[in-house]
Design an enzyme around this catalytic site. Structure first.
Site, short mmCIF file in Angstrom:
data_model
loop_
_atom_site.label_atom_id
_atom_site.label_comp_id
_atom_site.label_asym_id
_atom_site.label_seq_id
_atom_site.Cartn_x
_atom_site.Cartn_y
_atom_site.Cartn_z
N PRO A 135 0.80 -1.22 0.00
CG PRO A 135 -0.18 -1.14 2.11
CD PRO A 135 0.82 -1.85 1.32
CD GLU A 136 2.50 3.27 -4.41
OE1 GLU A 136 2.60 4.47 -4.72
OE2 GLU A 136 2.66 2.35 -5.22
#
Length: 278
Positions: free
Chosen positions: A2-3
């Site tokens: 995840p960013e």
DNA sequence: ACGCCCGCCTGTAAGC
DNA sequence: TGCTTACAGGCGGGCG
């Protein structure tokens, strides 16, 4: 995995799901996910009995504020997931931490590759044991700045643009997907250096950074074919259908129809349009 | 100062 | 159908 947009989507889910809840019991399987702690006991003792007052985010870090004054910090790295569950639900493989609330329900930390981690302690403990959190740069969603100030900071950098975008001490929250998408949106190649940019290009880059982040948050992040990323409720994101370059090698650029190119840069894939990005 | 490479892990998909 | 290899949203460290 995840960013920023994915972590923000998870944060919003947590805000709805766990704020105001009190942690009754904590189970930890293995020690790798809590590796900055001396032992499991300490981690568990600091969490049990506390109430979660709020859940914040800076860059890719989640920060739970507990009523004890402690902070629970989570970084999901490549494959970490925080999932709401009921005690009776089957426990998936690679479940490392389970928190059960006095009000019922659980929050589970699941992470096949175990790169992610959790840490709990006083703000001073966090500063000492997770120094990366204090060294984060500005958060493009939480703390926008003027493009002029952005340009001044950018011009101090000597690395290639993609390296700069990925540097968490400059901008907090970008990873491989969004740096490629931002560079496409800005019309800039990944290997340009800041000193070659016109002021118009700097402005375009900053606009692209803020716009892509907001659009991606609006679409609740990107879930790729492996379905690794899901939010707290197990729902995938939708932003992947908006991707212009990421994972589109050989496909036609949505703007000019030129095939998207993939290169290796710093041991990872970089996607770009050789016509639209200069 | 910077770029490059590796390691940390497991799962999946592609290639033979 | 196997077996082997490459690769994956991150990041820190070591080296030249």
């Amino acid at each position: 995995m995840p960013e920023l947009p994915e972590v923000e989507t998870i944060r919003r889910g947590l805000e709805r799901e766990v704020t105001g809840k009190r942690i009754k019991t904590v189970e930890v399987h293995g020690t790798r996910s809590i590796r900055r702690h001396k032992n499991k006991k300490e981690f568990i003792a600091r969490l049990e009995g506390t109430k979660i007052n709020a859940v914040g985010r800076t860059g890719k870090f989640l920060v739970f504020r507990l009523d004890s004054g402690d902070r629970l910090v989570a970084h999901l790295r490549m494959s970490g997931q925080l999932l709401r569950a009921q005690a009776r639900d089957p426990v998936p493989k690679h479940t490392h931490v389970v928190m059960t609330f006095t009000q019922g329900g659980q929050l589970r930390y699941v992470d096949p590759r175990t790169f992610g981690e959790l840490f709990v302690g006083t703000p001073e403990d966090v500063a000492e044991h997770m120094p990366e959190l204090a060294e984060l740069g500005f958060d493009p969603v939480d703390e926008p700045m003027s493009w002029v100030v952005f340009g001044e900071l950018l011009l101090r950098r000597r690395q290639k643009l993609k390296t700069v975008l990925l540097d968490q001490t400059f901008i907090a929250g970008l990873g491989n997907i969004y740096s490629d998408e931002i560079l496409f949106q800005a019309g800039l190649r990944y290997d340009r250096t800041p000193d070659t940019l016109s002021s118009m290009e700097i402005r375009r880059l900053y606009r692209a950074l803020v716009e892509v982040m907001h659009e991606a948050v609006k679409h609740r992040g990107s879930t790729l074919s492996d379905s690794q990323y899901v939010d707290v409720f197990g729902r995938p994101g939708n932003y992947q259908v908006e991707h212009q370059v990421y994972d589109r090698e050989g496909e036609a650029c949505r703007r000019c129809r030129t095939p998207i190119v993939r290169v290796k840069f710093q041991q990872r894939s970089t996607f770009f349009c050789p016509h639209c990005q200069v």
